[in-house]
Design a protein around this motif. Structure first.
Motif, PDB file in Angstrom:
ATOM      1  N   VAL A 186       0.845  -1.200   0.000  1.00 31.27           N
ATOM      2  CA  VAL A 186       0.000   0.000   0.000  1.00 31.27           C
ATOM      3  C   VAL A 186       0.882   1.253   0.000  1.00 31.27           C
ATOM      4  N   LEU A 187       1.939   1.237   0.789  1.00 30.32           N
ATOM      5  CA  LEU A 187       2.856   2.365   0.845  1.00 30.32           C
ATOM      6  C   LEU A 187       3.511   2.608  -0.514  1.00 30.32           C
ATOM      7  N   MET A 188       3.918   1.544  -1.199  1.00 32.08           N
ATOM      8  CA  MET A 188       4.528   1.686  -2.521  1.00 32.08           C
ATOM      9  C   MET A 188       3.516   2.221  -3.527  1.00 32.08           C
ATOM     10  N   LEU A 189       2.264   1.788  -3.445  1.00 28.68           N
ATOM     11  CA  LEU A 189       1.231   2.296  -4.345  1.00 28.68           C
ATOM     12  C   LEU A 189       0.980   3.790  -4.098  1.00 28.68           C
ATOM     13  N   VAL A 190       0.981   4.197  -2.832  1.00 24.39           N
ATOM     14  CA  VAL A 190       0.775   5.606  -2.499  1.00 24.39           C
ATOM     15  C   VAL A 190       1.928   6.447  -3.043  1.00 24.39           C
ATOM     16  N   LEU A 191       3.157   5.971  -2.878  1.00 23.81           N
ATOM     17  CA  LEU A 191       4.316   6.699  -3.403  1.00 23.81           C
ATOM     18  C   LEU A 191       4.274   6.793  -4.928  1.00 23.81           C
ATOM     19  N   ALA A 192       3.884   5.717  -5.587  1.00 24.97           N
ATOM     20  CA  ALA A 192       3.793   5.717  -7.047  1.00 24.97           C
ATOM     21  C   ALA A 192       2.704   6.681  -7.507  1.00 24.97           C
ATOM     22  N   ALA A 193       1.579   6.685  -6.830  1.00 24.62           N
ATOM     23  CA  ALA A 193       0.485   7.590  -7.191  1.00 24.62           C
ATOM     24  C   ALA A 193       0.894   9.046  -6.957  1.00 24.62           C
ATOM     25  N   HIS A 194       1.599   9.274  -5.875  1.00 21.83           N
ATOM     26  CA  HIS A 194       2.051  10.644  -5.562  1.00 21.83           C
ATOM     27  C   HIS A 194       3.043  11.138  -6.611  1.00 21.83           C
ATOM     28  N   THR A 195       3.931  10.270  -7.054  1.00 16.85           N
ATOM     29  CA  THR A 195       4.917  10.636  -8.059  1.00 16.85           C
ATOM     30  C   THR A 195       4.236  10.975  -9.378  1.00 16.85           C
ATOM     31  N   GLU A 196       3.249  10.186  -9.770  1.00 20.68           N
ATOM     32  CA  GLU A 196       2.528  10.431 -11.006  1.00 20.68           C
ATOM     33  C   GLU A 196       1.641  11.663 -10.904  1.00 20.68           C
ATOM     34  N   ALA A 197       1.198  11.992  -9.709  1.00 20.60           N
ATOM     35  CA  ALA A 197       0.293  13.116  -9.516  1.00 20.60           C
ATOM     36  C   ALA A 197       1.007  14.462  -9.615  1.00 20.60           C
ATOM     37  N   GLN A 198       2.309  14.459  -9.467  1.00 26.20           N
ATOM     38  CA  GLN A 198       3.037  15.721  -9.581  1.00 26.20           C
ATOM     39  C   GLN A 198       2.963  16.208 -11.014  1.00 26.20           C
ATOM     40  N   GLU A 199       2.510  17.449 -11.181  1.00 24.47           N
ATOM     41  CA  GLU A 199       2.306  18.008 -12.514  1.00 24.47           C
ATOM     42  C   GLU A 199       3.596  18.639 -13.035  1.00 24.47           C
ATOM     43  N   GLU A 200       3.738  18.579 -14.334  1.00 20.82           N
ATOM     44  CA  GLU A 200       4.855  19.270 -14.966  1.00 20.82           C
ATOM     45  C   GLU A 200       4.479  20.745 -15.062  1.00 20.82           C
ATOM     46  N   PRO A 201       5.474  21.609 -15.033  1.00 25.50           N
ATOM     47  CA  PRO A 201       5.175  23.038 -15.125  1.00 25.50           C
ATOM     48  C   PRO A 201       4.518  23.378 -16.461  1.00 25.50           C
ATOM     49  N   THR A 202       3.583  24.310 -16.425  1.00 26.17           N
ATOM     50  CA  THR A 202       2.901  24.726 -17.645  1.00 26.17           C
ATOM     51  C   THR A 202       3.797  25.660 -18.440  1.00 26.17           C
ATOM     52  N   LEU A 203       3.396  25.943 -19.663  1.00 21.85           N
ATOM     53  CA  LEU A 203       4.152  26.849 -20.517  1.00 21.85           C
ATOM     54  C   LEU A 203       4.235  28.234 -19.868  1.00 21.85           C
ATOM     55  N   GLU A 204       3.160  28.654 -19.250  1.00 20.44           N
ATOM     56  CA  GLU A 204       3.136  29.950 -18.561  1.00 20.44           C
ATOM     57  C   GLU A 204       4.157  29.983 -17.423  1.00 20.44           C
ATOM     58  N   GLN A 205       4.269  28.881 -16.695  1.00 22.24           N
ATOM     59  CA  GLN A 205       5.235  28.803 -15.600  1.00 22.24           C
ATOM     60  C   GLN A 205       6.670  28.818 -16.129  1.00 22.24           C
ATOM     61  N   HIS A 206       6.890  28.161 -17.271  1.00 22.62           N
ATOM     62  CA  HIS A 206       8.218  28.180 -17.893  1.00 22.62           C
ATOM     63  C   HIS A 206       8.601  29.605 -18.280  1.00 22.62           C
TER      64      HIS A 206
END
Length: 86
Positions: free
Chosen positions: A9-29
C-alpha cells in the motif's frame, strides 16, 4: 501478512504521488525564464555600473580629464588673446 500488505500500500501511495506531480505549464516556464533574464540583466547592470565607477576614479581617467581641461583652458586663453588684441 499485514506488514507485507502495508508495504505494498505504501509503494502504491508513493507511485500515485509521483505520477500526480504536474509538470510546469508553458506559462510557468515563461515566468521562470522572465525571472532569470531579469536577474541576469540586474547583475550585468550592477557590474557595468561598478566598472564605470572604478574607471572614472582610476589614475588614467583622472590624468586624462585634467590634461583635456588644461588643453581647453590654453586654447581658450589663446583665442581670447587673439580676438582681444584686434
Amino acid at each position: 501478512m499485514k506488514l507485507y500488505l502495508a508495504a505494498v500500500v505504501l509503494m502504491l501511495v508513493l507511485a500515485a504521488h509521483t505520477e500526480a506531480q504536474e509538470e510546469p505549464t508553458l506559462e510557468q516556464h515563461f515566468a521562470k525564464f522572465h525571472t532569470q533574464v531579469k536577474e541576469i540583466a540586474g547583475d550585468m547592470t550592477e557590474k557595468t555600473k561598478n566598472a564605470f565607477e572604478q574607471f572614472e576614479q582610476s589614475e588614467f581617467a583622472v590624468k586624462t580629464k585634467n590634461w583635456f581641461t588644461e588643453q581647453f583652458d590654453k586654447m581658450k586663453q589663446k583665442l581670447g588673446e587673439t580676438f582681444n588684441s584686434n
